[in-house]
Write an enzyme that holds these catalytic residues in place. Structure first.
Site, PDB file in Angstrom:
ATOM      1  N   HIS A 274      27.538  88.538  71.103  1.00  0.00           N
ATOM      2  CA  HIS A 274      28.221  88.004  69.920  1.00  0.00           C
ATOM      3  C   HIS A 274      27.251  87.767  68.768  1.00  0.00           C
ATOM      4  O   HIS A 274      26.136  87.293  68.953  1.00  0.00           O
ATOM      5  CB  HIS A 274      29.057  86.761  70.237  1.00  0.00           C
ATOM      6  N   ASP A 286      20.810  82.785  71.893  1.00  0.00           N
ATOM      7  CA  ASP A 286      22.282  82.732  71.864  1.00  0.00           C
ATOM      8  C   ASP A 286      22.790  83.097  70.483  1.00  0.00           C
ATOM      9  O   ASP A 286      22.883  82.237  69.618  1.00  0.00           O
ATOM     10  CB  ASP A 286      22.739  81.335  72.268  1.00  0.00           C
ATOM     11  N   GLU A 320      32.321  84.022  68.668  1.00  0.00           N
ATOM     12  CA  GLU A 320      32.427  83.578  70.062  1.00  0.00           C
ATOM     13  C   GLU A 320      32.344  82.060  70.137  1.00  0.00           C
ATOM     14  O   GLU A 320      33.069  81.423  70.891  1.00  0.00           O
ATOM     15  CB  GLU A 320      31.304  84.199  70.905  1.00  0.00           C
TER      16      GLU A 320
HETATM   17 ZN   LIG Z   1      26.607  82.621  73.228  1.00  0.00          ZN
END
Ligand SMILES: [Zn+2]
Length: 452
Positions: A274, A286, A320
């Site tokens: 994402h 992330d 996300e």
């Molecule tokens: Zn993530």
């Protein structure tokens, strides 16, 4: 030696040919890999990419350009509506122990989707609870208080996502559960086991039938400090100021590149991560890692002249973190167009050394992918577990029963950085990142060649 014997005897696949090709994948990535440079570009030249932010739009353009540069046959933006939450200011909190003069600062960050405090802040005494059971026992004392959820990660889990899964409910539904009994705000112990004091944000979800109250996360050192003071039955007052609010939904995009299949162009394999990320940092692990993993798989297949039998889609999913609108839209459009999705893979667990894949599919499909473990083993993957894919490909799995997989790197450091200000490029290791892309490319190659 025992292991080698197992490799040779355990499979009917053309192991030699496959191990040679996967070795070429690995060599190409370890010698000429671009994942690390791409991650540097994404994190340092764009930065955090929260849905609706200017950086998100910049990242979409970057994604199209980078997919093109790395050899996609075609690229496009797939439009979807996304929520547009903004932090609105610098979150602040101070505490004061009853009978003492000095105010001390707490390191806090508002939870994603949280409402802000009134402009002069919220000031109230703190009620500490270590679990929802304790909240229920204390429910008559909650009214007018700031509830402090001090739920700790279970340290006995070797795979830290298990601890995250259990603790996540305090961030997700803690504010509404406290509001039900009249709390005025919530402080959540960060979902982490780190030894620093960085607070970790992440989505909270209000129950719309209950009052919405502001919610922040607190660093672990501050959490322990508050807890120690409160254990001595001292009264702690906290003043909290946050500014979060929603703007109207806006337009975002999944960024998609494609390699068209030579034998079954109508059968689609999806691989993705994402593109959005939380705002306090650069979204390096992330999910910058998943984004550059995805692009690196495209690059290596092109560099080796591999012509996939099936169409392979490389998808940088929108939103996300605080809505999953991108993944939802991708499956909706696939359904509307009657597409055939035979496999999907995601990387959304960081850029650390690969250990395994989790897999969601039938027992037979699981057995088949597990038979390939000896081919992945030299590059770090030693098991494929019955789990599921990532969040973004969940809707595809639910819509079509498409088998899904997610790269599962080592988890010991992931929650040191996750959604915190230190999720930056410098905390990603080049070789660990590259090994992730190698295993993903290898599994995509095997599924493309043999099907599921
Ligand atoms: Zn993530």
């Amino acid at each position: 030696m025992l292991f080698l014997a197992f490799v040779i005897s355990s499979s009917s696949y053309s192991q030699n040919e496959d191990s040679v090709f996967i070795r070429r994948i690995a060599d190409e990535i370890l010698v000429n890999g671009k994942a690390y440079d791409n991650l540097h570009d994404l994190t340092k030249n764009i930065g955090g990419r929260l849905s609706g932010s200017p950086q998100m739009y910049k990242a979409e353009q970057w994604g199209i350009k980078t997919l093109q540069q790395n050899g996609a046959d075609k690229t496009w933006l797939q439009e979807c509506m996304i929520p547009h939450w903004i932090r609105g200011g610098k979150d602040e909190a101070f505490f004061n122990v009853y009978g003492k003069k000095n105010l001390a600062r707490l390191d806090v960050i508002a939870l994603g989707n949280s409402i802000g405090t009134p402009s002069k802040g919220v000031s109230a005494n703190v009620l500490i609870v270590n679990s929802f059971d304790e909240l229920e026992k204390e429910k008559d004392s909650v009214k007018g208080k700031i509830v402090f959820y001090n739920y700790k990660f279970n340290p006995t889990y070797v795979k830290t996502f298990q601890a995250y899964g259990e603790a996540g409910q305090y961030r997700g539904s803690g504010p509404s559960r406290a509001a039900k009994y009249g709390a005025v705000a919530v402080i959540v112990r960060s979902l982490s086991e780190s030894t620093d004091n960085n607070p970790h944000t992440g989505t909270t979800r209000y129950d719309t039938t209950l009052p919405k109250i502001p919610a922040v996360a607190i660093g672990l050192k501050d959490a322990d400090l508050l807890s120690d003071i409160l254990k001595k039955n001292q009264i702690v007052n906290v003043v909290l100021k946050t500014y979060g609010h929603f703007l109207p939904d806006t337009t975002g995009h999944n960024v998609i590149g494609e390699l068209t299949g030579t034998a079954f162009p109508d059968q689609i394999i999806t691989i993705g991560g994402h593109l959005d990320s939380w705002d306090p940092a650069e979204g390096a692990h992330d999910d910058g890692a998943g984004v550059v993993h995805t692009i690196e798989v495209l690059r290596v297949l092109k560099a080796l002249g591999y012509k996939p039998k099936h169409t392979i889609r490389f998808v940088l999913f929108a939103n996300e973190e605080n809505g999953l609108r991108g993944g939802t839209k991708y499956a909706e459009e696939a359904n509307a167009k009657n597409e055939k999705h035979i496999f999907a893979m995601e990387s959304d667990a960081g850029g650390f050394t690969p250990r395994s894949f989790s897999f969601g599919g039938t027992d037979e499909q699981l057995k088949k992918v597990q038979s390939w473990i000896p081919l992945l083993y030299p590059y770090g993957v030693y098991e494929i577990t019955n789990g599921g894919g990532g969040a973004d490909i969940g809707p595809l799995n639910r819509t079509f029963k498409t088998p899904v997989a997610e790269l599962a790197p080592d988890t010991q450091r992931y929650f040191d950085y996750h959604h915190a200000r230190n999720d930056v490029f410098e905390n990603v290791n080049k070789r660990e990142l590259e090994l992730g892309a190698i295993n993903m490319a290898a599994l995509i190659y095997l599924v493309d060649k043999y099907g599921l």
